[in-house]
Design a protein around this motif. Sequence first.
Motif, PDB file in Angstrom:
ATOM      1  N   GLY A  96      -9.953  -4.088  10.903  1.00 51.87           N
ATOM      2  CA  GLY A  96      -9.383  -5.402  11.172  1.00 51.87           C
ATOM      3  C   GLY A  96      -7.937  -5.509  10.710  1.00 51.87           C
ATOM      4  N   PRO A  97      -7.286  -6.593  11.026  1.00 54.75           N
ATOM      5  CA  PRO A  97      -5.859  -6.742  10.726  1.00 54.75           C
ATOM      6  C   PRO A  97      -5.543  -7.081   9.265  1.00 54.75           C
ATOM      7  CG  PRO A  97      -6.672  -8.710  11.801  1.00 54.75           C
ATOM      8  CD  PRO A  97      -7.802  -7.716  11.806  1.00 54.75           C
ATOM      9  N   TRP A  98      -6.502  -7.622   8.503  1.00 52.55           N
ATOM     10  CA  TRP A  98      -6.204  -8.140   7.161  1.00 52.55           C
ATOM     11  C   TRP A  98      -5.677  -7.065   6.218  1.00 52.55           C
ATOM     12  CZ3 TRP A  98      -5.967 -13.095   5.654  1.00 52.55           C
ATOM     13  CH2 TRP A  98      -5.915 -13.375   4.301  1.00 52.55           C
ATOM     14  N   ARG A  99      -6.277  -5.902   6.246  1.00 49.54           N
ATOM     15  CA  ARG A  99      -5.916  -4.836   5.311  1.00 49.54           C
ATOM     16  C   ARG A  99      -4.445  -4.430   5.431  1.00 49.54           C
ATOM     17  NH1 ARG A  99      -9.314   0.428   3.889  1.00 49.54           N
ATOM     18  NH2 ARG A  99      -7.787   1.431   2.582  1.00 49.54           N
ATOM     19  N   ASP A 100      -3.942  -4.339   6.655  1.00 51.66           N
ATOM     20  CA  ASP A 100      -2.565  -3.892   6.866  1.00 51.66           C
ATOM     21  C   ASP A 100      -1.583  -5.044   7.059  1.00 51.66           C
ATOM     22  OD1 ASP A 100      -3.310  -1.179   6.704  1.00 51.66           O
ATOM     23  OD2 ASP A 100      -3.999  -1.239   8.787  1.00 51.66           O
ATOM     24  N   MET A 101      -2.077  -6.266   6.959  1.00 47.77           N
ATOM     25  CA  MET A 101      -1.227  -7.439   7.159  1.00 47.77           C
ATOM     26  C   MET A 101      -0.267  -7.592   5.971  1.00 47.77           C
ATOM     27  SD  MET A 101      -2.608 -11.336   7.739  1.00 47.77           S
ATOM     28  CE  MET A 101      -3.620 -10.871   9.120  1.00 47.77           C
ATOM     29  N   ALA A 102       0.938  -8.017   6.255  1.00 47.63           N
ATOM     30  CA  ALA A 102       1.913  -8.260   5.192  1.00 47.63           C
ATOM     31  C   ALA A 102       1.392  -9.365   4.275  1.00 47.63           C
ATOM     32  CB  ALA A 102       3.257  -8.665   5.794  1.00 47.63           C
ATOM     33  N   PRO A 103       1.614  -9.257   2.978  1.00 47.46           N
ATOM     34  CA  PRO A 103       1.122 -10.271   2.046  1.00 47.46           C
ATOM     35  C   PRO A 103       1.545 -11.695   2.420  1.00 47.46           C
ATOM     36  CG  PRO A 103       1.882  -8.366   0.835  1.00 47.46           C
ATOM     37  CD  PRO A 103       2.250  -8.151   2.283  1.00 47.46           C
ATOM     38  N   ARG A 104       2.767 -11.866   2.904  1.00 48.08           N
ATOM     39  CA  ARG A 104       3.227 -13.196   3.312  1.00 48.08           C
ATOM     40  C   ARG A 104       2.357 -13.753   4.432  1.00 48.08           C
ATOM     41  NH1 ARG A 104       6.006 -14.331   7.415  1.00 48.08           N
ATOM     42  NH2 ARG A 104       6.738 -12.237   7.753  1.00 48.08           N
ATOM     43  N   GLU A 105       1.944 -12.886   5.361  1.00 48.15           N
ATOM     44  CA  GLU A 105       1.087 -13.312   6.472  1.00 48.15           C
ATOM     45  C   GLU A 105      -0.311 -13.660   5.977  1.00 48.15           C
ATOM     46  OE1 GLU A 105       1.211 -10.684   9.915  1.00 48.15           O
ATOM     47  OE2 GLU A 105       3.141  -9.953   9.194  1.00 48.15           O
ATOM     48  N   ARG A 106      -0.831 -12.917   4.994  1.00 45.76           N
ATOM     49  CA  ARG A 106      -2.129 -13.267   4.407  1.00 45.76           C
ATOM     50  C   ARG A 106      -2.077 -14.656   3.798  1.00 45.76           C
ATOM     51  NH1 ARG A 106      -3.199  -7.866   0.918  1.00 45.76           N
ATOM     52  NH2 ARG A 106      -3.305  -6.420   2.669  1.00 45.76           N
ATOM     53  N   ALA A 144     -14.459 -32.165  -2.292  1.00 43.93           N
ATOM     54  CA  ALA A 144     -13.855 -31.870  -0.986  1.00 43.93           C
ATOM     55  C   ALA A 144     -12.355 -31.567  -1.093  1.00 43.93           C
ATOM     56  CB  ALA A 144     -14.128 -33.001  -0.006  1.00 43.93           C
ATOM     57  N   PRO A 145     -11.580 -32.284  -1.903  1.00 40.00           N
ATOM     58  CA  PRO A 145     -10.161 -31.933  -2.027  1.00 40.00           C
ATOM     59  C   PRO A 145      -9.924 -30.645  -2.824  1.00 40.00           C
ATOM     60  CG  PRO A 145     -10.536 -34.209  -2.734  1.00 40.00           C
ATOM     61  CD  PRO A 145     -11.874 -33.584  -2.533  1.00 40.00           C
ATOM     62  N   ALA A 146     -10.887 -30.251  -3.650  1.00 44.30           N
ATOM     63  CA  ALA A 146     -10.695 -29.053  -4.476  1.00 44.30           C
ATOM     64  C   ALA A 146     -10.681 -27.785  -3.636  1.00 44.30           C
ATOM     65  CB  ALA A 146     -11.789 -28.962  -5.535  1.00 44.30           C
ATOM     66  N   CYS A 147     -11.461 -27.746  -2.572  1.00 42.60           N
ATOM     67  CA  CYS A 147     -11.556 -26.528  -1.757  1.00 42.60           C
ATOM     68  C   CYS A 147     -10.203 -26.136  -1.147  1.00 42.60           C
ATOM     69  CB  CYS A 147     -12.629 -26.710  -0.693  1.00 42.60           C
ATOM     70  SG  CYS A 147     -12.989 -25.194   0.202  1.00 42.60           S
ATOM     71  N   PRO A 148      -9.517 -27.046  -0.435  1.00 38.08           N
ATOM     72  CA  PRO A 148      -8.195 -26.649   0.080  1.00 38.08           C
ATOM     73  C   PRO A 148      -7.188 -26.370  -1.037  1.00 38.08           C
ATOM     74  CG  PRO A 148      -8.799 -28.846   0.886  1.00 38.08           C
ATOM     75  CD  PRO A 148      -9.928 -28.340   0.068  1.00 38.08           C
ATOM     76  N   ALA A 149      -7.315 -27.070  -2.163  1.00 39.78           N
ATOM     77  CA  ALA A 149      -6.392 -26.830  -3.278  1.00 39.78           C
ATOM     78  C   ALA A 149      -6.563 -25.411  -3.827  1.00 39.78           C
ATOM     79  CB  ALA A 149      -6.628 -27.858  -4.379  1.00 39.78           C
ATOM     80  N   ILE A 150      -7.794 -24.946  -3.934  1.00 40.86           N
ATOM     81  CA  ILE A 150      -8.054 -23.590  -4.423  1.00 40.86           C
ATOM     82  C   ILE A 150      -7.503 -22.559  -3.439  1.00 40.86           C
ATOM     83  CG2 ILE A 150      -9.897 -21.919  -4.871  1.00 40.86           C
ATOM     84  CD1 ILE A 150     -11.485 -24.354  -6.046  1.00 40.86           C
ATOM     85  N   LEU A 151      -7.720 -22.799  -2.138  1.00 39.40           N
ATOM     86  CA  LEU A 151      -7.180 -21.867  -1.143  1.00 39.40           C
ATOM     87  C   LEU A 151      -5.659 -21.809  -1.206  1.00 39.40           C
ATOM     88  CD1 LEU A 151      -9.468 -22.511   1.923  1.00 39.40           C
ATOM     89  CD2 LEU A 151      -9.230 -20.387   0.643  1.00 39.40           C
ATOM     90  N   ARG A 152      -5.018 -22.953  -1.412  1.00 41.11           N
ATOM     91  CA  ARG A 152      -3.546 -22.968  -1.522  1.00 41.11           C
ATOM     92  C   ARG A 152      -3.078 -22.198  -2.756  1.00 41.11           C
ATOM     93  NH1 ARG A 152      -3.996 -28.116   1.014  1.00 41.11           N
ATOM     94  NH2 ARG A 152      -2.982 -27.945   3.020  1.00 41.11           N
ATOM     95  N   TYR A 153      -3.824 -22.318  -3.841  1.00 44.80           N
ATOM     96  CA  TYR A 153      -3.484 -21.574  -5.053  1.00 44.80           C
ATOM     97  C   TYR A 153      -3.475 -20.070  -4.755  1.00 44.80           C
ATOM     98  CZ  TYR A 153      -4.009 -19.434  -9.646  1.00 44.80           C
ATOM     99  OH  TYR A 153      -3.843 -18.641 -10.752  1.00 44.80           O
ATOM    100  N   TYR A 154      -4.557 -19.572  -4.142  1.00 46.09           N
ATOM    101  CA  TYR A 154      -4.635 -18.142  -3.855  1.00 46.09           C
ATOM    102  C   TYR A 154      -3.660 -17.728  -2.746  1.00 46.09           C
ATOM    103  CZ  TYR A 154      -8.406 -17.661  -7.117  1.00 46.09           C
ATOM    104  OH  TYR A 154      -9.127 -17.642  -8.275  1.00 46.09           O
ATOM    105  N   ASP A 159       1.542 -12.978  -1.946  1.00 48.77           N
ATOM    106  CA  ASP A 159       2.713 -12.107  -1.926  1.00 48.77           C
ATOM    107  C   ASP A 159       3.300 -11.892  -3.328  1.00 48.77           C
ATOM    108  OD1 ASP A 159       3.765 -14.623  -2.297  1.00 48.77           O
ATOM    109  OD2 ASP A 159       5.188 -14.513  -0.633  1.00 48.77           O
ATOM    110  N   LYS A 160       2.510 -12.189  -4.341  1.00 44.32           N
ATOM    111  CA  LYS A 160       2.989 -12.011  -5.711  1.00 44.32           C
ATOM    112  C   LYS A 160       2.180 -10.979  -6.488  1.00 44.32           C
ATOM    113  CE  LYS A 160       4.657 -16.651  -5.487  1.00 44.32           C
ATOM    114  NZ  LYS A 160       4.335 -16.759  -4.077  1.00 44.32           N
ATOM    115  N   ILE A 161       1.255 -10.319  -5.811  1.00 43.69           N
ATOM    116  CA  ILE A 161       0.474  -9.273  -6.457  1.00 43.69           C
ATOM    117  C   ILE A 161       1.213  -7.961  -6.242  1.00 43.69           C
ATOM    118  CG2 ILE A 161      -1.714  -8.029  -6.467  1.00 43.69           C
ATOM    119  CD1 ILE A 161      -3.018 -10.638  -5.482  1.00 43.69           C
ATOM    120  N   ASN A 162       1.656  -7.366  -7.333  1.00 43.54           N
ATOM    121  CA  ASN A 162       2.413  -6.130  -7.199  1.00 43.54           C
ATOM    122  C   ASN A 162       2.025  -5.169  -8.325  1.00 43.54           C
ATOM    123  OD1 ASN A 162       3.847  -7.174  -9.438  1.00 43.54           O
ATOM    124  ND2 ASN A 162       5.221  -8.239  -8.062  1.00 43.54           N
ATOM    125  N   GLY A 163       2.453  -3.971  -8.214  1.00 46.37           N
ATOM    126  CA  GLY A 163       2.152  -2.963  -9.223  1.00 46.37           C
ATOM    127  C   GLY A 163       3.154  -3.006 -10.365  1.00 46.37           C
TER     128      GLY A 163
END
Length: 186
Positions: A96-106, A144-154, A159-163
Motif C-alpha cells: 500500500g501507499p502508506w509505507r512509502d508516503m512522505a511523512p507530511r502526506e501521512r 466525541a471531541p477527543a477523537c479528532p483531537a487525538i488524531l490531530r496530535y498524532y 513529520d517530526k519522527i526522526n533518527g
Amino acid sequence: MIIAPVLRRQVGRLTSSQCFRRLCTGARQPSRDATFPDVRLETRLFINNKFVDSVTGSTFETFNPGTGEVLARVAEAQEADVNLAVAAAKEAFDQGPWRDMAPRERGACLYRLAALLEQHTEELAQLEALNNGKTLNQAAMVDAPACPAILRYYAGWADKINGKSIPIGPDFNCTTVHEPVGVCAL
C-alpha cells in the motif's frame, strides 16, 4: 486492528441537530429506540476495506450498560477472521501507499480523518452514549471531541519522527532510524 461499529443515518422527523440539542440537556441514560431513532449500527467486521460477516457466522449481543437493553447482535471475530484481517493489513503494509508516503502526506491524511470525524460529532456522541452507558451530554462534550483531537496530535508528529546520531566513542557514531516494521494485532 480495531473493528468498530459504524453509524448510518436515516431520515427522521427531527434533524440530527435538533435531536442532539434536545438530548444534551438531559442527564438520564437514554434508551436506543426512544432517543436515537436515526441511529443504525453496522454490526459486521471491517476487514480489507469491506464490511463482512464472521467466517463462522457467530455473533454476540452488545448491551447498553446504562439500561441493560440489547443494542445489537455484533459479528464475533474468530481466529480465522483475525488471520484474514492480519493478512489484509500485511498486504496493505507491504504494497500500500502508506509505507512509502512522505511523512507530511501521512500527517495530511490524519488531519483529513480528524475533519471527517468532526463532521459526525453528533452521531459519534450518540453511539458513545449508547455503547458506554454515558449521558449524551458527557459523550458530546468529552468523548466525541477527543477523537479528532487525538488524531490531530498524532498528525502533528507524523513529520517530526526522526533518527539520531549518537556518539558512542572517539571514532564511532551510532545512527538510529525510526521506520515502520510491520503489522500488529490487538
